[in-house]
Design an enzyme around this catalytic site. Sequence first.
Site, PDB file in Angstrom:
ATOM      1  N   ASN A   1      10.946  -0.766   1.830  1.00 30.21           N
ATOM      2  CA  ASN A   1      10.265  -0.749   2.875  1.00 30.21           C
ATOM      3  C   ASN A   1       9.853  -2.202   3.254  1.00 30.21           C
ATOM      4  O   ASN A   1       8.666  -2.601   3.405  1.00 30.21           O
ATOM      5  CB  ASN A   1       8.608   0.155   2.794  1.00 30.21           C
ATOM      6  CG  ASN A   1       7.982  -0.489   1.597  1.00 30.21           C
ATOM      7  OD1 ASN A   1       8.453  -1.019   0.661  1.00 30.21           O
ATOM      8  ND2 ASN A   1       6.669  -0.257   1.604  1.00 30.21           N
TER       9      ASN A   1
ATOM     10  N   ASP B   1       4.440  -0.390  -9.545  1.00 34.21           N
ATOM     11  CA  ASP B   1       4.392  -0.238  -8.000  1.00 34.21           C
ATOM     12  C   ASP B   1       3.556  -1.584  -7.379  1.00 34.21           C
ATOM     13  O   ASP B   1       2.908  -1.485  -6.462  1.00 34.21           O
ATOM     14  CB  ASP B   1       3.581   0.959  -7.749  1.00 34.21           C
ATOM     15  CG  ASP B   1       3.694   1.225  -6.091  1.00 34.21           C
ATOM     16  OD1 ASP B   1       4.569   0.669  -5.437  1.00 34.21           O
ATOM     17  OD2 ASP B   1       3.008   2.190  -5.806  1.00 34.21           O
TER      18      ASP B   1
END
Length: 417
Positions: free
Chosen positions: A86, A297
Site C-alpha cells: 500500500n 505490522d
Amino acid sequence: MIIKNADVVFADGVKKTDLRIENGVIAEIGKLAGEGLDCTGLTVFPGLIDMHVHLREPGFEKKENIESGSRAAVKGGFTQVCCMPNTKPVTDNKVVVSYIVNRAKEVGLCKVRPIGAITEGQEGKNLAAIGAMKAAGAVALSEDGKTVVSTGLMANAMMYAADFGLKCLCHCEDSSLVDGGVVNEGYYATLTGLKGSIRAAEDIIIAREICLAESLSLPVHICHVSTYSGVQLIREAKARGVQVTAETCPHYFTLTDEVIASFDTNTKVNPPIRAEKDRLAVIEGLRDGTLDCIVTDHAPHHEDDKNVEYALAAFGISGLETSFALSYTQLVRGGALTPSELACKMSANPARILGLEGGAIAVGAPADLMVADLNEKWTIDPADFVSKGKNTPFAGREVYGRVKYTLVDGEIKYREA
Ligand code: DOR
Ligand code: ZN
Ligand code: ZN
C-alpha cells in the site's frame, strides 16, 4: 569471524557454543579455538524475519522510507522484512517491485522482500500482474489495508498466486460491518463514545478465506489475527487439514482495549486492540500452534496523521523496535513459549511460509543472526526510535530483552551504541 561463548537458540533448545562465520555463511558450530566476538551472557537468535511491515516508499516517505525502515529493522533484530504494497503508486507491477528491491540493496542493511498487491491499484477490480511481480522479486501477494471485496476475484487471485508459487496474505475486514468503527466494540467503545467495530467484521473474512482455501485446496495466510473467535476458526480449519497459516502482532497479545480510554491515537490500529478474552486466546493460539508467526505490522505514521482527534487519526503502530522485547517479555518470561518457540514464530515459520532463506542457525545457512541480552531491562521511549514513525502505545513500558548486534550475511549491520 567467530562468535564466542553465546547461548545459541536452535529449534530444539538453547546450547552454549561458538559459531564460525565465513563468506557470510555459518561455517562451523561447536567449541572453537581463536579470538572472536565475546558473547558471554548473551543469546544468539536466528535473524528475525518480519513478514508484515509497511516501509512507505515509494510515496509516503514523510512517514518512513526504505532506509529508515531498514535501520529500524536491524535495530529491532530483524535481518529480513517483507513490505506491504500500500505504497503510492501501489506496488502492483514489476517496476515498483524492482525499485524496492534495488533501493533496499543500495541501503544495504536488512533483506527487504516486496509483497505485490492482489489487484491493480488495490482497487479490487482487476488482478495485478502477478507473474511479472514474482519475476521481479515479489515473495507474496496482499491487499493489506483492505480486503478483496469480491469473493470471486479472491478465488481467482488464490489460483493465479498458486500458479506462480505465491501465497495470498489476507487482511480480513468486512468494511460494511466495520462501517467507520475505529475501536473494538465493547465496554470501552461505549465508555469513550468511540465508534466500535464488531469481531464478526474480521471473523467473516477469516472464515471466507478458509472456505476458499479448503474448497480450492490452496494455501492462504491470515494477517494480524486479533479475535478469540478468529483464532478458533483457524484452529478448527487446521484440524481438518486446511492449508491455512496465520500471524498476530505484539499489540494483540500485550494490550487490551482498556488503553483507548486514554484517547491516545497511538492505540488506534486496524484491526483494533480487543478485549482480555481475545488477548488470552491469541496467546493460547501462539502456544498451541494455531498462530504460526509474530509480525509487527510496522505501520509508521507522521505526527500530523496521529495528532488529531481519535476518529480522524491514521491506523497503525510503529513496531520494529519493540517487537522482540515485547514478545520475549510477554510470551517467554510470561511462560507461554520457550526461546526456541519464539524463534520459530519470529524467524523459522515466516521463512517456511514464504519460502525465504534464513530462519535457523545451521551450518551452511546464511549468517543472519541477532544477539540479545535477555536479562537487560529497558524502558520503551519513542524518542529513541530510528524509525520515522514514533507512533507507539508502549511508551514508558518496561520490557526485557535488548538487541545488541544484528548480523546480515555475516556483516554487523547494527551494534548497540
Ligand atoms: O493499522 C493498520 N495500519 N492496519 C492496516 O491494515 C494498514 C496499516 C497502514 O498501512 O497504516
Ligand atoms: Zn492489515
Ligand atoms: Zn499491515
